[in-house]
Design an enzyme around this catalytic site. Structure first.
Site, short mmCIF file in Angstrom:
data_model
loop_
_atom_site.label_atom_id
_atom_site.label_comp_id
_atom_site.label_asym_id
_atom_site.label_seq_id
_atom_site.Cartn_x
_atom_site.Cartn_y
_atom_site.Cartn_z
N HIS A 12 4.08 -10.02 -4.50
CA HIS A 12 3.60 -8.72 -4.02
C HIS A 12 3.41 -7.69 -5.13
CE1 HIS A 12 8.08 -7.61 -3.50
NE2 HIS A 12 7.63 -6.61 -4.22
N GLU A 76 3.29 -4.15 -0.86
CA GLU A 76 4.49 -3.43 -0.43
C GLU A 76 4.26 -1.94 -0.64
OE1 GLU A 76 8.05 -4.27 -2.69
OE2 GLU A 76 9.29 -2.93 -1.48
N HIS A 104 -5.69 -0.76 -10.41
CA HIS A 104 -6.18 -0.86 -9.02
C HIS A 104 -5.69 -2.15 -8.39
CE1 HIS A 104 -9.39 -2.93 -11.46
NE2 HIS A 104 -9.19 -3.84 -10.54
N GLU A 150 -10.62 -1.89 -5.49
CA GLU A 150 -11.90 -2.49 -5.86
C GLU A 150 -12.37 -3.40 -4.72
OE1 GLU A 150 -11.66 -4.85 -9.42
OE2 GLU A 150 -13.83 -4.91 -9.69
#
Lengths: 163, 163
Positions: A12, A76, A104, A150
């Site tokens: 994550h 998360e 990003h 993105e």
């Protein structure tokens, strides 16, 4: 030692968010992720939200946690309670000084033109539209905290690599 | 419109890095990721590196790009040329002011004690060892730029959820 790093999993990415209501609406309703589970920490006065793309989410809390902590592609969100009520509070998005570092997250879509048309209809904030700049095949959205997302055509759907 | 957000894919997370040699050594040798491909941009004077956990990487550049842009769990590193030669240059890791926002990436490991013992042997920087603080079942490493990497036991290997 009985550990094989090649079997590890990039599970994550965690970002802090000011107002989880706005952020969940963005990642669930606009971007199509599902909320796997949320964990409240009363002592620390924060809540963690775990989201991912998934066809279905398990029913029990134990299975939800296993699900969240065993796969790649989980987002998360950390919400420190109360930040949503402070008009002046804002997190850094990582793309400008001071605080440049993180860039990003990126989401692959099935049809980038249709996806961007829908984002326009939903009044999502764009950092870069498909028509802006030199790279006509990617777009950047801004999430409720200003983090960049993105948007890339999934080559397994269109058959062509985006770059 | 022919787009189904539930079919989108959380593909990658991008962080800027000062010295790709140090960062690649960390993510490849210490954490076991594989470099899928790198893309040089001469006009912009930057290079992008795409890494992921994978058994094997395709041979051709076109297949590598498809591979990088079709799966979850990809880490993108952006290197702006020359930063590695500036002793004073540093990116923000997102965990302190100014620049608080991004938190960390998390990696699931097969055996958290063996993994952490190996990180110690490799002289990796820890933000939090298993023995530090209240949460004895997670650790945090610091990558060469100071970004935090959470280390979590994979419950599909150990059979227990980490929290």
């Amino acid at each position: 030692m009985s550990t094989d790093p090649s079997k590890y999993v990039f599970n994550h990415t965690m970002i802090r968010v000011k107002d989880p209501k706005a952020t969940l609406a963005f990642y669930e309703n606009v971007l199509g992720m599902k909320l796997i589970t949320k964990l409240d920490n009363d002592a620390g006065k924060f809540t963690l939200y775990f989201l991912a793309y998934a066809d279905s989410i398990p029913d029990t809390e134990e299975e939800k946690k296993k699900f969240a902590f065993s796969r790649p592609g989980v987002l998360e969100l950390t919400h420190n309670w109360g930040t949503e009520n402070d008009a002046d509070f804002a997190y850094a998005n990582g793309n400008k000084e001071p605080g440049r570092g993180f860039g990003h997250i990126a989401v692959l879509v099935d049809d980038i033109q249709a996806a961007c048309d829908r984002f326009e209809e939903l009044k999502v904030n764009f950092v870069k539209r498909l028509t802006d700049g030199k790279m006509k095949n990617i777009a950047f959205l801004s999430d409720p905290d200003g983090y960049w997302v993105e948007i890339i055509q999934n080559p397994l759907v269109s058959g062509a690599a985006p770059v």
